[in-house]
Design an enzyme around this catalytic site. Structure first.
Site, short mmCIF file in Angstrom:
data_model
loop_
_atom_site.label_atom_id
_atom_site.label_comp_id
_atom_site.label_asym_id
_atom_site.label_seq_id
_atom_site.Cartn_x
_atom_site.Cartn_y
_atom_site.Cartn_z
N ASN A 106 15.84 10.87 10.51
CA ASN A 106 16.53 11.44 11.66
C ASN A 106 15.63 12.45 12.35
OD1 ASN A 106 16.58 13.49 9.79
ND2 ASN A 106 18.78 13.50 9.54
N HIS B 17 0.83 -1.21 0.00
CA HIS B 17 0.00 0.00 0.00
C HIS B 17 0.87 1.25 0.00
CE1 HIS B 17 -3.09 -2.87 0.95
NE2 HIS B 17 -2.47 -3.18 2.06
#
Length: 174
Positions: A102, A76
């Protein structure tokens, strides 16, 4: 590894997802352009095409220079965002609305990006952020926010994510 083997290394893993096959094929072609300096320059127009098609049309951000192991499955594929420094192992599964990257500290400095082991299953609406390591054979539940390293063979859920159980490894009989 020759060009054809390189670009089709995720084909079988996405056998029930045509969109996953197309995206991983496009990614591997763009990623191949990082293997040699001549391909880097010759592949520049393709990387522009890749960025427009995959990010703007398919709404998936997989940077062409990300380090991703063989057999990545995308289910998906919508709203999937990866940082270019992310390292993903072999035979992993990513589901929709997942962010892997990050984070920014209060002083403005960016942390490192996650290193994800082999055979990791990531549920939908999951965030994996920071300089962390996810062990091999980990299952991360839907909606989890993972900001700490997780051990191998764990089932991880929650916000903040925590292991709820550890699976026993199969013992090989010699």
């Amino acid at each position: 590894m020759n060009f054809f083997s390189f670009i089709t290394q995720d084909w079988a893993a996405n056998n029930d997802s045509a969109k996953g096959r197309v995206i991983m094929l496009l990614f591997r072609i763009a990623n191949f352009c990082t293997t040699r300096k001549i391909y880097y320059y010759l592949g520049f127009p393709y990387r522009v095409f890749y960025k427009i098609l995959v990010e703007w049309i398919f709404c998936i951000e997989i940077p062409w220079n990300a380090r991703i192991g063989r057999g990545l499955r995308i289910y998906h594929g919508q709203g999937l965002v990866l940082n270019s420094q992310v390292v993903i192992g072999n035979n992993c599964t990513l589901r929709h609305c997942t962010t892997i990257g990050n984070k920014q500290r209060p002083n403005g400095v960016l942390t490192g990006s996650p290193v994800i082991g082999d055979y990791v299953e990531v549920g939908s609406n999951t965030c994996i952020i920071g300089d962390i390591t996810i062990g091999d054979h980990v299952t991360i539940g839907c909606g989890s926010v993972v900001t700490k390293s997780m051990p191998a063979n764990a089932v991880v859920v929650g916000n903040p994510a925590a292991p709820i159980k550890t699976r026993l490894q199969a013992v090989e009989v010699a």
